[in-house]
Design an enzyme around this catalytic site. Sequence first.
Site, mmCIF file in Angstrom:
data_model
loop_
_atom_site.group_PDB
_atom_site.id
_atom_site.type_symbol
_atom_site.label_atom_id
_atom_site.label_comp_id
_atom_site.label_asym_id
_atom_site.label_seq_id
_atom_site.Cartn_x
_atom_site.Cartn_y
_atom_site.Cartn_z
ATOM 1 N N ARG A 1 12.392 -2.031 10.822
ATOM 2 C CA ARG A 1 11.101 -1.698 11.440
ATOM 3 C C ARG A 1 10.826 -2.614 12.625
ATOM 4 O O ARG A 1 10.625 -3.807 12.472
ATOM 5 C CB ARG A 1 9.973 -1.808 10.394
ATOM 6 C CG ARG A 1 9.916 -0.582 9.526
ATOM 7 C CD ARG A 1 8.788 -0.670 8.517
ATOM 8 N NE ARG A 1 7.488 -0.913 9.131
ATOM 9 C CZ ARG A 1 6.347 -0.581 8.549
ATOM 10 N NH1 ARG A 1 6.338 0.042 7.389
ATOM 11 N NH2 ARG A 1 5.210 -0.855 9.131
ATOM 12 N N LYS B 1 0.815 -1.224 0.000
ATOM 13 C CA LYS B 1 0.000 0.000 0.000
ATOM 14 C C LYS B 1 0.846 1.270 0.000
ATOM 15 O O LYS B 1 0.591 2.184 -0.772
ATOM 16 C CB LYS B 1 -0.914 0.048 1.242
ATOM 17 C CG LYS B 1 -1.999 -1.002 1.290
ATOM 18 C CD LYS B 1 -2.967 -0.745 2.449
ATOM 19 C CE LYS B 1 -2.316 -0.763 3.825
ATOM 20 N NZ LYS B 1 -1.811 -2.094 4.228
ATOM 21 N N ARG C 1 -0.706 -8.558 13.228
ATOM 22 C CA ARG C 1 -1.203 -7.489 12.358
ATOM 23 C C ARG C 1 -2.126 -8.051 11.284
ATOM 24 O O ARG C 1 -3.135 -7.434 10.932
ATOM 25 C CB ARG C 1 -0.026 -6.746 11.727
ATOM 26 C CG ARG C 1 0.797 -5.969 12.751
ATOM 27 C CD ARG C 1 2.029 -5.380 12.130
ATOM 28 N NE ARG C 1 1.702 -4.212 11.339
ATOM 29 C CZ ARG C 1 2.378 -3.815 10.265
ATOM 30 N NH1 ARG C 1 3.406 -4.493 9.836
ATOM 31 N NH2 ARG C 1 2.005 -2.748 9.624
ATOM 32 N N ARG D 1 -9.497 2.012 8.803
ATOM 33 C CA ARG D 1 -9.205 0.608 9.085
ATOM 34 C C ARG D 1 -10.244 -0.026 9.988
ATOM 35 O O ARG D 1 -10.157 -1.232 10.250
ATOM 36 C CB ARG D 1 -7.857 0.503 9.788
ATOM 37 C CG ARG D 1 -6.667 0.266 8.867
ATOM 38 C CD ARG D 1 -5.414 0.439 9.709
ATOM 39 N NE ARG D 1 -4.349 -0.448 9.352
ATOM 40 C CZ ARG D 1 -3.166 -0.020 8.879
ATOM 41 N NH1 ARG D 1 -2.936 1.254 8.670
ATOM 42 N NH2 ARG D 1 -2.213 -0.879 8.606
ATOM 43 N N ARG E 1 11.063 -6.747 4.788
ATOM 44 C CA ARG E 1 11.064 -5.306 5.005
ATOM 45 C C ARG E 1 11.605 -4.960 6.400
ATOM 46 O O ARG E 1 12.311 -3.971 6.582
ATOM 47 C CB ARG E 1 9.638 -4.771 4.854
ATOM 48 C CG ARG E 1 9.550 -3.262 4.965
ATOM 49 C CD ARG E 1 8.198 -2.758 4.557
ATOM 50 N NE ARG E 1 7.179 -3.059 5.558
ATOM 51 C CZ ARG E 1 5.896 -2.760 5.425
ATOM 52 N NH1 ARG E 1 5.462 -2.187 4.321
ATOM 53 N NH2 ARG E 1 5.039 -3.049 6.370
#
Length: 182
Positions: free
Chosen positions: A128, A8, A139, A83, A122
């Site tokens: 992260r 996204k 998640r 969301r 990632r």
Amino acid sequence: MGPPGAGKGTQASVIAGRLGIPAISTGDIFRASVTQGTPLGVQAKQYMDAGEYVPDEVTNDMVRDRLREPDARDGFLLDGYPRTLAQVDFLDGVLAERGQALERVLELTVDTEEVVARLLRRALDQGRTDDTEDVVRRRLEVYTEQTAPLLAVYRDRGLLVQVDGLGPIDQVTDRALEALGG
Ligand code: AMP
């Protein structure tokens, strides 16, 4: 829309650039707030680290403030918002006050295992801390429970367009732009 790791953020900035509108990413705003150590960041961090959503009131106020900035006056692309159903309602209200409406809701569809692999990659690349394997799984669960139901809402409104999120970034962009009407 799309699960975490669907691409996204990447697609939002490219597409918004092509359309000449700002990409407004709630996740980016939260991450920047955490880095800067602002009160918003302090509040958001505990939720983000656990893979949970930041409470609706906090997120909604932040989005309303961001939409008041001049660059968003005539159009914007929201990335990672809404969301939850409460966020959908809130956004409806904000847009109605502004005399605006959503034109399209774009869903990037991806395979769950591919998404987990992407997120873990990632996490390594970008450091992260919200992307350890347990948190990644959480998640995805939260997405399925709280966010996937929004797709039906937007489908019923005739706004939903779905695009295959797998493949090279520029191919996904081409598909998305075509689905959005050129
Ligand atoms: P993202 O980069 O969009 O995956 O967002 C990273 C994290 O920020 C999410 O896992 C949530 O903890 C938080 N977040 C981002 N957008 C929202 C939202 N619309 N509602 C609640 N929490 C959010």
